[in-house]
Design an enzyme around this catalytic site. Sequence first.
Site, PDB file in Angstrom:
ATOM      1  N   THR A  13       0.822  -1.214   0.000  1.00  0.00           N
ATOM      2  CA  THR A  13       0.000   0.000   0.000  1.00  0.00           C
ATOM      3  C   THR A  13       0.856   1.263   0.000  1.00  0.00           C
ATOM      4  OG1 THR A  13      -1.790  -1.120   1.117  1.00  0.00           O
ATOM      5  CG2 THR A  13      -1.747   1.265   1.338  1.00  0.00           C
ATOM      6  N   SER A  57       2.192  -7.507  -0.377  1.00  0.00           N
ATOM      7  CA  SER A  57       2.939  -8.420   0.506  1.00  0.00           C
ATOM      8  C   SER A  57       2.221  -9.744   0.717  1.00  0.00           C
ATOM      9  CB  SER A  57       3.244  -7.749   1.843  1.00  0.00           C
ATOM     10  OG  SER A  57       2.105  -7.679   2.661  1.00  0.00           O
ATOM     11  N   THR A  89       1.526  -4.108   4.544  1.00  0.00           N
ATOM     12  CA  THR A  89       1.353  -4.357   5.973  1.00  0.00           C
ATOM     13  C   THR A  89       0.830  -5.769   6.276  1.00  0.00           C
ATOM     14  OG1 THR A  89      -0.848  -3.377   5.853  1.00  0.00           O
ATOM     15  CG2 THR A  89       0.958  -1.941   6.560  1.00  0.00           C
ATOM     16  N   ASP A  90       0.237  -6.435   5.268  1.00  0.00           N
ATOM     17  CA  ASP A  90      -0.388  -7.736   5.543  1.00  0.00           C
ATOM     18  C   ASP A  90       0.586  -8.740   6.153  1.00  0.00           C
ATOM     19  OD1 ASP A  90      -2.520  -6.529   4.341  1.00  0.00           O
ATOM     20  OD2 ASP A  90      -2.809  -8.031   2.769  1.00  0.00           O
TER      21      ASP A  90
HETATM   22  N1  ASP Z   1      -3.043  -4.029   2.748  1.00  0.00           N
HETATM   23  C1  ASP Z   1      -1.744  -4.278   2.361  1.00  0.00           C
HETATM   24  C2  ASP Z   1      -0.788  -3.137   2.637  1.00  0.00           C
HETATM   25  O1  ASP Z   1      -0.945  -2.509   3.609  1.00  0.00           O
HETATM   26  C3  ASP Z   1      -1.489  -4.882   1.063  1.00  0.00           C
HETATM   27  C4  ASP Z   1      -0.165  -5.572   1.160  1.00  0.00           C
HETATM   28  O2  ASP Z   1       0.160  -6.126   2.195  1.00  0.00           O
HETATM   29  O3  ASP Z   1       0.591  -5.480   0.210  1.00  0.00           O
HETATM   30  O4  ASP Z   1       0.120  -2.846   1.931  1.00  0.00           O
END
Ligand code: ASP
Length: 334
Positions: A13, A57, A89-90
């Site tokens: 993100t 991720s 963040t995932d």
């Molecule tokens: N929601 C996720 C992020 O915060 C997507 C990911 O992990 O790439 O980036």
Amino acid sequence: MPARVAVVTTGGTIACRIDPESGAAIPVVTGPELVGLIPDLGRVAAVEVRELSLVPSWEFTLPYIDRIRRAVEEAFASGAEGVVVTQGTDTLEETAFWLDLTLDVPALGGPVVVTGAMRNNSESGADGPRNILDAVTVAAEGQNGFRAPVAVTNSHVHAARWVTKTDSFNPNTFQSPGHGPIGAVWGDAIAHSAAIDPLPPIPVSDPGKRVMLIRWAAGMDDLFLRACLDAGVDGVVIEGMGLGHIPGDTVPAVAALRERGIPVIITTRCWSGPALPVYGGPGGGRDLAAMGCIFGRGLNGTRSRLLLAAGLGAGMGQDELAELFAGPRGAVTV
Ligand code: ASP
């Protein structure tokens, strides 16, 4: 002279914008563009970008996470005094914990910081640029910085061995349950509220071990355990009920895994507390321990899976794995 900080970028993100055609968030912001979004950065550090990928991720594999580890080491080897990794963040907690398991921060000579964002660059209040600025500020402390890998988001510093994503939407998502943050970033100032001691790194030579995590729920049968047996996986982690229990009629499948020499780690699906061999009867902890299942103690399923993959990837057998989980690595969360 500003400190030399390398920023290793991977996507997520923090690198997303909304695609005008589809309305979907897509990682399109390259590493150099990403740091270019933060004019203040040059005041804090001399930043060098190492772009690894532009992917979400949720696509990360353990070999890829280990590639990030190597990129961090390469950056230090070429003179960086601190390194920041940007990613989705995932799975941020997985990268952070893997770096904690495998890197020797004092030997590298500076902080290792992971960061991400919950709002993409097309959204009002995008948190990525500020998180990068804060992460670089923490990394720029060099030899005076945190002595084990950390995550920096939302103005907080969390120990990589404890941090977890607690909310799927809110920018205050990263927390260290039972511990709290170990520091804060207040503009240019960094508060160190708790020391974090480095643990000896695990010398992983093969990060590609196939370790499965099975979360239990009342009444589930042994399907996933049998699938692991049929596939000949390298290891299995069970998130059992309570102290780590599973129904008695699924225990023969665990016994079959153990007879095949496949390590089985028992953890709890509870959000805090350990898995421990207390109860008797089929599927109780005593039963599972007698089969040679190893208890994850204070580690949750996700972290136990990484510790098992690291131990197996370092060539450890059953006894060494049991020792690994019984040692300080198995006690790092509450
Ligand atoms: N929601 C996720 C992020 O915060 C997507 C990911 O992990 O790439 O980036």
